[in-house]
Motif scaffolding. Structure first.
Motif, PDB file in Angstrom:
ATOM      1  N   TRP A  97      -2.697 -20.007  -7.867  1.00  0.00           N
ATOM      2  CA  TRP A  97      -1.545 -19.879  -6.971  1.00  0.00           C
ATOM      3  C   TRP A  97      -1.217 -21.235  -6.370  1.00  0.00           C
ATOM      4  O   TRP A  97      -2.104 -21.963  -5.931  1.00  0.00           O
ATOM      5  CB  TRP A  97      -1.841 -18.863  -5.875  1.00  0.00           C
ATOM      6  CG  TRP A  97      -1.814 -17.454  -6.388  1.00  0.00           C
ATOM      7  CD1 TRP A  97      -2.882 -16.719  -6.792  1.00  0.00           C
ATOM      8  CD2 TRP A  97      -0.655 -16.642  -6.572  1.00  0.00           C
ATOM      9  NE1 TRP A  97      -2.456 -15.477  -7.216  1.00  0.00           N
ATOM     10  CE2 TRP A  97      -1.090 -15.404  -7.092  1.00  0.00           C
ATOM     11  CE3 TRP A  97       0.704 -16.836  -6.358  1.00  0.00           C
ATOM     12  CZ2 TRP A  97      -0.211 -14.369  -7.395  1.00  0.00           C
ATOM     13  CZ3 TRP A  97       1.585 -15.806  -6.651  1.00  0.00           C
ATOM     14  CH2 TRP A  97       1.127 -14.589  -7.171  1.00  0.00           C
ATOM     15  N   LEU A  98       0.081 -21.557  -6.345  1.00  0.00           N
ATOM     16  CA  LEU A  98       0.563 -22.835  -5.843  1.00  0.00           C
ATOM     17  C   LEU A  98       1.477 -22.599  -4.650  1.00  0.00           C
ATOM     18  O   LEU A  98       2.376 -21.747  -4.718  1.00  0.00           O
ATOM     19  CB  LEU A  98       1.364 -23.564  -6.939  1.00  0.00           C
ATOM     20  CG  LEU A  98       0.633 -23.822  -8.246  1.00  0.00           C
ATOM     21  CD1 LEU A  98       1.629 -24.190  -9.335  1.00  0.00           C
ATOM     22  CD2 LEU A  98      -0.384 -24.930  -8.053  1.00  0.00           C
ATOM     23  N   TYR A  99       1.257 -23.368  -3.592  1.00  0.00           N
ATOM     24  CA  TYR A  99       2.169 -23.289  -2.447  1.00  0.00           C
ATOM     25  C   TYR A  99       3.513 -23.903  -2.838  1.00  0.00           C
ATOM     26  O   TYR A  99       3.563 -25.007  -3.389  1.00  0.00           O
ATOM     27  CB  TYR A  99       1.580 -24.039  -1.248  1.00  0.00           C
ATOM     28  CG  TYR A  99       2.551 -24.156  -0.105  1.00  0.00           C
ATOM     29  CD1 TYR A  99       2.814 -23.073   0.720  1.00  0.00           C
ATOM     30  CD2 TYR A  99       3.219 -25.358   0.144  1.00  0.00           C
ATOM     31  CE1 TYR A  99       3.721 -23.166   1.765  1.00  0.00           C
ATOM     32  CE2 TYR A  99       4.126 -25.463   1.192  1.00  0.00           C
ATOM     33  CZ  TYR A  99       4.367 -24.364   1.991  1.00  0.00           C
ATOM     34  OH  TYR A  99       5.270 -24.453   3.016  1.00  0.00           O
ATOM     35  N   LEU A 100       4.622 -23.188  -2.551  1.00  0.00           N
ATOM     36  CA  LEU A 100       5.947 -23.687  -2.942  1.00  0.00           C
ATOM     37  C   LEU A 100       6.767 -24.164  -1.751  1.00  0.00           C
ATOM     38  O   LEU A 100       7.323 -25.260  -1.784  1.00  0.00           O
ATOM     39  CB  LEU A 100       6.708 -22.601  -3.709  1.00  0.00           C
ATOM     40  CG  LEU A 100       6.000 -22.083  -4.984  1.00  0.00           C
ATOM     41  CD1 LEU A 100       6.871 -21.070  -5.702  1.00  0.00           C
ATOM     42  CD2 LEU A 100       5.620 -23.224  -5.915  1.00  0.00           C
ATOM     43  N   CYS A 101       6.872 -23.343  -0.723  1.00  0.00           N
ATOM     44  CA  CYS A 101       7.635 -23.732   0.456  1.00  0.00           C
ATOM     45  C   CYS A 101       7.486 -22.622   1.489  1.00  0.00           C
ATOM     46  O   CYS A 101       6.882 -21.587   1.211  1.00  0.00           O
ATOM     47  CB  CYS A 101       9.127 -23.947   0.136  1.00  0.00           C
ATOM     48  SG  CYS A 101       9.988 -22.462  -0.413  1.00  0.00           S
ATOM     49  N   ARG A 102       8.058 -22.846   2.661  1.00  0.00           N
ATOM     50  CA  ARG A 102       8.097 -21.773   3.651  1.00  0.00           C
ATOM     51  C   ARG A 102       9.292 -20.872   3.361  1.00  0.00           C
ATOM     52  O   ARG A 102      10.336 -21.338   2.909  1.00  0.00           O
ATOM     53  CB  ARG A 102       8.204 -22.352   5.065  1.00  0.00           C
ATOM     54  CG  ARG A 102       6.970 -23.120   5.513  1.00  0.00           C
ATOM     55  CD  ARG A 102       6.977 -23.311   7.024  1.00  0.00           C
ATOM     56  NE  ARG A 102       7.191 -22.055   7.712  1.00  0.00           N
ATOM     57  CZ  ARG A 102       6.237 -21.146   7.946  1.00  0.00           C
ATOM     58  NH1 ARG A 102       5.005 -21.364   7.540  1.00  0.00           N
ATOM     59  NH2 ARG A 102       6.530 -20.021   8.568  1.00  0.00           N
ATOM     60  N   PHE A 103       9.140 -19.588   3.651  1.00  0.00           N
ATOM     61  CA  PHE A 103      10.231 -18.637   3.429  1.00  0.00           C
ATOM     62  C   PHE A 103      11.478 -19.061   4.200  1.00  0.00           C
ATOM     63  O   PHE A 103      12.596 -18.999   3.676  1.00  0.00           O
ATOM     64  CB  PHE A 103       9.783 -17.235   3.862  1.00  0.00           C
ATOM     65  CG  PHE A 103      10.847 -16.189   3.735  1.00  0.00           C
ATOM     66  CD1 PHE A 103      11.135 -15.611   2.510  1.00  0.00           C
ATOM     67  CD2 PHE A 103      11.576 -15.793   4.847  1.00  0.00           C
ATOM     68  CE1 PHE A 103      12.139 -14.652   2.390  1.00  0.00           C
ATOM     69  CE2 PHE A 103      12.574 -14.833   4.739  1.00  0.00           C
ATOM     70  CZ  PHE A 103      12.849 -14.267   3.516  1.00  0.00           C
ATOM     71  N   ASP A 104      11.290 -19.522   5.449  1.00  0.00           N
ATOM     72  CA  ASP A 104      12.459 -19.850   6.268  1.00  0.00           C
ATOM     73  C   ASP A 104      13.116 -21.168   5.872  1.00  0.00           C
ATOM     74  O   ASP A 104      14.102 -21.573   6.481  1.00  0.00           O
ATOM     75  CB  ASP A 104      12.120 -19.808   7.766  1.00  0.00           C
ATOM     76  CG  ASP A 104      11.019 -20.776   8.158  1.00  0.00           C
ATOM     77  OD1 ASP A 104      10.692 -21.682   7.364  1.00  0.00           O
ATOM     78  OD2 ASP A 104      10.484 -20.625   9.276  1.00  0.00           O
ATOM     79  N   GLU A 105      12.598 -21.832   4.852  1.00  0.00           N
ATOM     80  CA  GLU A 105      13.260 -23.025   4.324  1.00  0.00           C
ATOM     81  C   GLU A 105      14.257 -22.679   3.223  1.00  0.00           C
ATOM     82  O   GLU A 105      14.945 -23.564   2.717  1.00  0.00           O
ATOM     83  CB  GLU A 105      12.221 -23.999   3.749  1.00  0.00           C
ATOM     84  CG  GLU A 105      11.311 -24.610   4.798  1.00  0.00           C
ATOM     85  CD  GLU A 105      10.186 -25.433   4.201  1.00  0.00           C
ATOM     86  OE1 GLU A 105       9.767 -26.391   4.859  1.00  0.00           O
ATOM     87  OE2 GLU A 105       9.727 -25.113   3.075  1.00  0.00           O
ATOM     88  N   ILE A 106      14.312 -21.414   2.842  1.00  0.00           N
ATOM     89  CA  ILE A 106      15.222 -20.999   1.767  1.00  0.00           C
ATOM     90  C   ILE A 106      16.450 -20.366   2.409  1.00  0.00           C
ATOM     91  O   ILE A 106      16.342 -19.350   3.097  1.00  0.00           O
ATOM     92  CB  ILE A 106      14.576 -19.957   0.838  1.00  0.00           C
ATOM     93  CG1 ILE A 106      13.138 -20.340   0.496  1.00  0.00           C
ATOM     94  CG2 ILE A 106      15.402 -19.786  -0.428  1.00  0.00           C
ATOM     95  CD1 ILE A 106      12.359 -19.189  -0.104  1.00  0.00           C
ATOM     96  N   PRO A 107      17.631 -20.932   2.191  1.00  0.00           N
ATOM     97  CA  PRO A 107      18.810 -20.315   2.788  1.00  0.00           C
ATOM     98  C   PRO A 107      19.095 -18.947   2.174  1.00  0.00           C
ATOM     99  O   PRO A 107      18.928 -18.755   0.972  1.00  0.00           O
ATOM    100  CB  PRO A 107      19.941 -21.301   2.477  1.00  0.00           C
ATOM    101  CG  PRO A 107      19.380 -22.341   1.578  1.00  0.00           C
ATOM    102  CD  PRO A 107      17.900 -22.144   1.448  1.00  0.00           C
ATOM    103  N   GLU A 108      19.476 -18.004   3.015  1.00  0.00           N
ATOM    104  CA  GLU A 108      19.787 -16.650   2.542  1.00  0.00           C
ATOM    105  C   GLU A 108      20.915 -16.682   1.504  1.00  0.00           C
ATOM    106  O   GLU A 108      21.921 -17.370   1.676  1.00  0.00           O
ATOM    107  CB  GLU A 108      20.188 -15.793   3.759  1.00  0.00           C
ATOM    108  CG  GLU A 108      20.992 -14.555   3.455  1.00  0.00           C
ATOM    109  CD  GLU A 108      20.256 -13.555   2.568  1.00  0.00           C
ATOM    110  OE1 GLU A 108      19.061 -13.725   2.297  1.00  0.00           O
ATOM    111  OE2 GLU A 108      20.922 -12.613   2.118  1.00  0.00           O
ATOM    112  N   GLY A 109      20.676 -15.972   0.403  1.00  0.00           N
ATOM    113  CA  GLY A 109      21.695 -15.897  -0.644  1.00  0.00           C
ATOM    114  C   GLY A 109      21.775 -17.130  -1.514  1.00  0.00           C
ATOM    115  O   GLY A 109      22.673 -17.246  -2.356  1.00  0.00           O
ATOM    116  N   ARG A 110      20.809 -18.023  -1.340  1.00  0.00           N
ATOM    117  CA  ARG A 110      20.812 -19.270  -2.110  1.00  0.00           C
ATOM    118  C   ARG A 110      19.380 -19.563  -2.544  1.00  0.00           C
ATOM    119  O   ARG A 110      18.538 -18.681  -2.539  1.00  0.00           O
ATOM    120  CB  ARG A 110      21.357 -20.435  -1.271  1.00  0.00           C
ATOM    121  CG  ARG A 110      22.627 -20.143  -0.574  1.00  0.00           C
ATOM    122  CD  ARG A 110      23.834 -20.861  -0.971  1.00  0.00           C
ATOM    123  NE  ARG A 110      23.785 -21.965  -1.870  1.00  0.00           N
ATOM    124  CZ  ARG A 110      24.901 -22.451  -2.383  1.00  0.00           C
ATOM    125  NH1 ARG A 110      26.060 -21.895  -2.071  1.00  0.00           N
ATOM    126  NH2 ARG A 110      24.873 -23.465  -3.197  1.00  0.00           N
TER     127      ARG A 110
END
Ligand code: FES
Length: 104
Positions: free
Chosen positions: A4-17
């Motif tokens: 398993w690889l850490y990718l990013c924080r969930f809240d760094e992903i804009p909704e719908g994008r």
């Protein structure tokens, strides 16, 4: 690979994008549809567009180059059948997105 690889924080992903991240030498598209996250390889099977730069409509991601559509749940192309995007196993845990690049 395989772990398993850490990718990013969930809240760094804009909704719908989405966003593109690099992990273990691979470029991955991390896409957010509401509370759900989908990770695909960041390479459109048509001509290599960045799916992480695309946007989501009706649970499908649209490639920004020529707007082919890919179902988030299985990567299947609904514009030209037979040209699926590759899905990466992923999970969200404590607000962090993790992915596991398959054995293939
Ligand atoms: S490169 Fe993605 S639709 Fe053409």
């Amino acid at each position: 690979m395989g772990g398993w690889l850490y990718l990013c924080r969930f809240d760094e992903i804009p909704e719908g994008r989405g966003r593109t991240v690099e992990a273990a030498g691979a470029r991955l598209a991390v896409l957010r549809d509401g509370d759900a996250v989908t990770v695909l390889f960041d390479r459109c099977p048509h001509a290599g567009g960045s799916l992480g730069s695309g946007w989501i409509e009706d649970h499908e991601v649209l490639c920004p180059l020529h707007r082919w559509r890919f179902r988030l749940r299985d990567g299947r192309c609904t514009t030209i059948p037979g040209h699926s995007a590759n899905v990466v196993e992923s999970r969200v845990e404590s607000g962090e997105v993790w992915g596991r690049i398959g054995q293939g």
